[in-house]
Design a protein around this motif. Structure first.
Motif, short mmCIF file in Angstrom:
data_model
loop_
_atom_site.label_atom_id
_atom_site.label_comp_id
_atom_site.label_asym_id
_atom_site.label_seq_id
_atom_site.Cartn_x
_atom_site.Cartn_y
_atom_site.Cartn_z
N VAL A 50 48.51 -45.93 -161.45
CA VAL A 50 49.52 -46.83 -161.47
C VAL A 50 49.48 -47.48 -162.96
O VAL A 50 50.44 -47.59 -163.69
N GLU A 51 48.31 -47.82 -163.16
CA GLU A 51 48.10 -48.73 -164.54
C GLU A 51 48.62 -47.92 -165.65
O GLU A 51 48.96 -48.38 -166.57
N GLU A 52 48.21 -46.53 -165.75
CA GLU A 52 48.61 -45.67 -166.72
C GLU A 52 50.13 -45.55 -166.76
O GLU A 52 50.87 -45.55 -167.82
N MET A 53 50.57 -45.57 -165.61
CA MET A 53 52.37 -45.32 -165.73
C MET A 53 52.79 -46.55 -166.20
O MET A 53 54.05 -46.55 -166.82
N VAL A 54 52.26 -47.61 -165.91
CA VAL A 54 52.94 -48.96 -166.28
C VAL A 54 52.65 -48.90 -167.86
O VAL A 54 53.93 -49.29 -168.74
N ILE A 55 51.56 -48.64 -168.38
CA ILE A 55 51.53 -48.65 -170.06
C ILE A 55 52.48 -47.50 -170.52
O ILE A 55 53.22 -48.01 -171.50
N ILE A 56 52.45 -46.37 -170.01
CA ILE A 56 53.47 -45.40 -170.52
C ILE A 56 54.94 -45.87 -170.41
O ILE A 56 55.54 -45.63 -171.47
N GLY A 57 55.26 -46.42 -169.25
CA GLY A 57 56.70 -46.76 -169.02
C GLY A 57 57.11 -48.03 -170.10
O GLY A 57 58.20 -48.28 -170.53
N ARG A 58 56.28 -48.86 -170.23
CA ARG A 58 56.21 -50.00 -171.22
C ARG A 58 56.28 -49.57 -172.62
O ARG A 58 57.05 -50.28 -173.59
N GLU A 59 55.63 -48.37 -172.96
CA GLU A 59 55.95 -47.79 -174.47
C GLU A 59 57.15 -47.00 -174.37
O GLU A 59 57.34 -46.67 -175.62
N THR A 60 57.68 -46.73 -173.37
CA THR A 60 58.80 -45.86 -173.47
C THR A 60 60.17 -46.60 -173.79
O THR A 60 60.39 -47.55 -173.07
N GLU A 61 60.80 -46.00 -174.64
CA GLU A 61 62.31 -46.66 -174.90
C GLU A 61 62.88 -46.64 -173.62
O GLU A 61 62.98 -45.51 -173.10
N ASN A 62 63.75 -47.46 -173.25
CA ASN A 62 64.35 -47.65 -172.04
C ASN A 62 63.45 -47.55 -170.87
O ASN A 62 64.11 -47.23 -169.64
N GLY A 63 62.39 -47.90 -170.88
CA GLY A 63 61.53 -47.89 -169.81
C GLY A 63 61.26 -49.52 -169.20
O GLY A 63 61.40 -49.79 -168.04
N TYR A 64 60.82 -50.36 -170.22
CA TYR A 64 60.79 -51.64 -169.90
C TYR A 64 61.20 -52.44 -171.05
O TYR A 64 61.06 -52.21 -171.96
N ARG A 65 62.03 -53.51 -170.78
CA ARG A 65 62.68 -54.45 -171.78
C ARG A 65 61.93 -55.76 -171.49
O ARG A 65 62.30 -56.71 -170.40
N PRO A 66 61.15 -56.39 -172.36
CA PRO A 66 60.86 -57.65 -172.14
C PRO A 66 62.01 -58.65 -172.15
O PRO A 66 62.88 -58.74 -172.63
N GLY A 67 61.79 -59.65 -171.23
CA GLY A 67 62.93 -60.42 -171.07
C GLY A 67 63.74 -60.04 -169.73
O GLY A 67 64.81 -60.80 -169.33
N VAL A 68 63.84 -58.91 -169.58
CA VAL A 68 64.89 -58.04 -168.77
C VAL A 68 63.98 -57.62 -167.68
O VAL A 68 64.28 -57.61 -166.45
N GLY A 69 63.12 -56.84 -167.96
CA GLY A 69 62.38 -56.20 -167.09
C GLY A 69 62.29 -54.55 -167.04
O GLY A 69 62.88 -53.87 -168.02
N TRP A 70 61.99 -53.85 -165.94
CA TRP A 70 62.12 -52.30 -165.66
C TRP A 70 63.46 -51.90 -165.78
O TRP A 70 64.40 -52.33 -165.07
#
Length: 109
Positions: A50-70
């Motif tokens: 799960v933690e790997e998926m969090v990191i990948i998602g946060r590094e992927t464009e349109n995965g996670y936006r700071p101030g907005v969320g997933w």
């Protein structure tokens, strides 16, 4: 009618060691529980933690936006990329659609 599906429990607070990521990973933890459910049934092959998926998602464009969320569409695409039928549904008019999915052993996030 009560329907229970044996989806494994993942905690964003204990299964994700990075405390900042843990605070912002409820969506990914929810997706991961569903992915793990299908992985245990040999429907998909999930090799990431799960933690790997969090990191990948946060590094992927349109995965996670700071101030907005997933970005929910990112979760849909991630599930589809693993071979699952997945779609985004908003403003459900009736609970029947959710109940139908659950009765067919398909978890809903």
């Amino acid at each position: 009618m009560e329907v229970k599906i044996p989806v494994p429990y993942i905690s964003q607070y204990t299964d994700i060691t990075d405390k900042y990521f843990a605070l912002t990973s409820c969506g990914m933890a929810s997706l991961y529980m569903v992915l793990q459910y299908f992985n245990e049934r040999k429907i998909i092959s999930l090799s990431q933690k799960v933690e790997e998926m969090v990191i990948i998602g946060r590094e992927t464009e349109n995965g996670y936006r700071p101030g907005v969320g997933w970005i929910h569409d990112y979760f849909v695409k991630t599930a589809q990329d693993l071979g699952l039928q997945s779609y985004r549904k908003e403003k459900i008019q009736s609970f029947d659609e959710v109940l139908h999915s659950l009765q067919n052993n398909n978890p809903v996030i």
